[in-house]
Every structure is written in C-alpha cells, then in structure tokens.
Design a protein around this motif. Structure first.
Motif, PDB file in Angstrom:
ATOM      1  N   GLY A 190       0.788  -1.230   0.000  1.00  0.00           N
ATOM      2  CA  GLY A 190       0.000   0.000   0.000  1.00  0.00           C
ATOM      3  C   GLY A 190       0.817   1.275   0.000  1.00  0.00           C
ATOM      4  N   SER A 191       2.132   1.178   0.228  1.00  0.00           N
ATOM      5  CA  SER A 191       2.969   2.381   0.263  1.00  0.00           C
ATOM      6  C   SER A 191       3.392   2.792  -1.145  1.00  0.00           C
ATOM      7  N   THR A 192       3.613   4.088  -1.312  1.00  0.00           N
ATOM      8  CA  THR A 192       4.071   4.636  -2.596  1.00  0.00           C
ATOM      9  C   THR A 192       5.228   5.586  -2.331  1.00  0.00           C
ATOM     10  N   TYR A 193       6.247   5.526  -3.201  1.00  0.00           N
ATOM     11  CA  TYR A 193       7.367   6.453  -3.026  1.00  0.00           C
ATOM     12  C   TYR A 193       7.982   6.750  -4.393  1.00  0.00           C
ATOM     13  N   SER A 194       8.471   7.989  -4.551  1.00  0.00           N
ATOM     14  CA  SER A 194       9.171   8.404  -5.766  1.00  0.00           C
ATOM     15  C   SER A 194      10.660   8.510  -5.475  1.00  0.00           C
ATOM     16  N   PHE A 195      11.458   7.734  -6.192  1.00  0.00           N
ATOM     17  CA  PHE A 195      12.908   7.674  -5.977  1.00  0.00           C
ATOM     18  C   PHE A 195      13.606   8.505  -7.057  1.00  0.00           C
ATOM     19  N   PRO A 196      14.318   9.562  -6.656  1.00  0.00           N
ATOM     20  CA  PRO A 196      15.062  10.337  -7.658  1.00  0.00           C
ATOM     21  C   PRO A 196      16.291   9.578  -8.146  1.00  0.00           C
ATOM     22  N   ILE A 197      16.578   9.686  -9.442  1.00  0.00           N
ATOM     23  CA  ILE A 197      17.751   9.056 -10.060  1.00  0.00           C
ATOM     24  C   ILE A 197      18.420  10.102 -10.953  1.00  0.00           C
ATOM     25  N   PRO A 198      19.736  10.322 -10.791  1.00  0.00           N
ATOM     26  CA  PRO A 198      20.419  11.292 -11.668  1.00  0.00           C
ATOM     27  C   PRO A 198      20.174  10.979 -13.143  1.00  0.00           C
ATOM     28  N   LYS A 199      19.896  12.001 -13.909  1.00  0.00           N
ATOM     29  CA  LYS A 199      19.407  11.810 -15.275  1.00  0.00           C
ATOM     30  C   LYS A 199      20.420  11.125 -16.181  1.00  0.00           C
TER      31      LYS A 199
END
Length: 288
Positions: A190-199
């Motif tokens: 049920g959890s949601t997360y946005s993980f940043p990744i260097p472009k």
C-alpha cells in the motif's frame, strides 16, 4: 519529477553456477550489460545442518578488472582473500570488493549460520571498473547493517538503505571510482514512493519478492528486473504486496568490455594477460 519509462522487463531465470542454483536476470541474449553493471545473481538456499560451513559456498577463485558486490539479505557471508582480509558480513550488510589488478577470494556461510536460522540469501552484482582503475591495488570493504544509513519514509512503510552514492542529504559509506547509487529498499503493501535518479545514470530495479506497480508501466512480480530508460529524473513505485527491491543506478563507462570467466577487461590481450598472471600466482594465493 518526470518518471523514467521502462525499456524492458527481464525475468530472473534459474541457472546452475557450479552446482549452486542462482537466479540471473542479466546478462541474457537480449541484454549483455546495463553499463556499468555486468551481471546479477540472486541466490537463496537452506544450508543443511550436516554441511560444514568452511567447505560450503564458493571456494577460492580469482577476479580482475571489476567490483564483485555482495548484498546479504539472510544469514551471512564469510569472506577471505589473498590480501589477508578475513571478515563476516551478516544480514543487512554489504561487501564491496574492488578486484583491481587481481585478487583471489572465497565466500562461504559463516560458522554460526545454523544459529541464525540456517538460511542464506544474497545478491551478487558485478560492477565494472573504468579502464583507469582496472589495474589498481585491490580493496575490500565490509559494510555491516548497523553502519548502513537507513531512511524511513511514508511513516516507516518505506525503508531505504543507502549503500553508496548520494540520496538526498544522505551519502552511502562506500566510495566508488565512478558515480554509483545503490539502494536497498523495503516497501510495505500500500505504500508509494518516488525515488530520484540522476538523469545521466543508467538504472535498473530488481524485485527479490512481492509485487509492485511501476507508474506508467504496470504491475511487476518478484524475480523480475526492470531496465529503465534515461528519460526522467526518477521512478514512482507502489507496493501491491510487501516487497524488497534493489535499485541500482550508475554513470555509464562507455568503454569496450571483454570478459572471460572472472576477468573483465577492455581487450582480448588484457584477458590473456590476466589468465597468465593468475596462473603465475601474481594475484596471490588463498589457503583456507
């Protein structure tokens, strides 16, 4: 944050590695590498009570030209090498070895494996070294779970261990010659997360188990790997079941890769030299 799209999904087929069954999502006929990542093996097994730990696992073998990295999920790994390192990394820890010019090592269950439940689960990932570092002196880095920074997000439903690289204001303890981001992630259903990744980093996500929904792609089950395109600043993931993920990203080397067994170099001549050097004992000798 613009979400990266999925280039392809790979299933981690079971292959035999010297009598040891491992799941290998890549390399495959379709994907030779995800530069700078060369190979991923996921191994999980019950160690028989009658087994002798120092005779189990993987015996002495050489490496040159890349970093064999072992993420320990259950049990532990007892590492010994020809440079005199002798260390046990337990559940939640990581061992990062820069093989450089050459080293001989073994990886076996620890002596107290039965006291810890008798199970061993690891991921081994081969990370390529740039040409300028392939002949450096070897380096072995044991990182225990308690020395690994852990971030808790979404009220503790998302746990992120930062092994190497910069994730927000948190820096992983292991330093690498080229930029790498290694995240060990646990997500509750049920959890949601946005993980940043260097472009400019190549990246992939491997699911050890569970199920996720990858934003813009769909649902993905355990033992699958997603290769991501370099067309966004990160990835948004929702856990449909409790899930363990390995998220890896790294700046590509864009160098020729010539490999033979445990040696990864840039030319066939360098491979031949590695084989000769090993046979002549120039990578050291490990007597257990």
């Amino acid at each position: 944050m613009e979400n990266r799209t999925v280039e392809r999904m790979l299933y981690a087929e079971v292959v035999d590695m010297g009598g040891m069954p491992v799941r290998q999502p890549f390399p495959t006929q379709k994907v030779e590498q995800i530069d700078p990542f060369l190979l991923l093996h996921h191994h999980a097994a019950k160690i028989p009570e009658r087994a002798v730990p120092h005779r189990s696992g993987v015996g002495p073998h050489p490496h040159r030209g890349f970093s064999p990295v072992t993420f320990v999920y259950k049990g532990g790994v007892h590492h010994r090498d020809s440079r005199g390192n002798d260390s046990v990394v337990y559940e939640g820890g990581t061992q990062w070895m820069k093989a450089g010019m050459g080293i001989v090592h073994s990886e076996r269950p620890p002596a107290d494996i039965q006291d810890r439940g008798g199970e061993q689960e690891i991921i081994q990932l081969w990370v390529n070294l740039p040409k300028s570092h392939k002949m450096n002196q070897p380096e072995y880095i044991p990182l225990q779970a308690e020395d690994t920074p852990v971030l808790e997000m979404e009220g503790g439903k998302v746990k992120i261990k930062v092994v190497t690289g910069d994730f927000g204001d948190t820096a992983g303890p292991i330093k690498t010659p080229t930029p790498i981001l290694a995240l060990r992630v646990e997500m509750q259903e049920g959890s949601t997360y946005s993980f940043p990744i260097p472009k400019d980093f190549n990246s992939f996500i491997y699911l050890l188990d569970g199920r996720i929904k990858y934003d813009g792609f769909g649902e993905v089950d355990g033992h699958h790997l997603l290769v991501l395109n370099n067309d966004g600043e990160g990835c948004t993931i929702t856990a449909k079941k409790d899930t363990r993920l390995l998220i890896m990203a790294g700046r590509p080397l864009n160098e020729p890769v010539v490999s033979h067994g445990p040696f990864v170099m840039n030319t066939q001549t360098e491979i031949m030299q590695a084989m000769r050097d090993y046979q002549m004992g120039k990578m050291g000798i490990l007597v257990e």
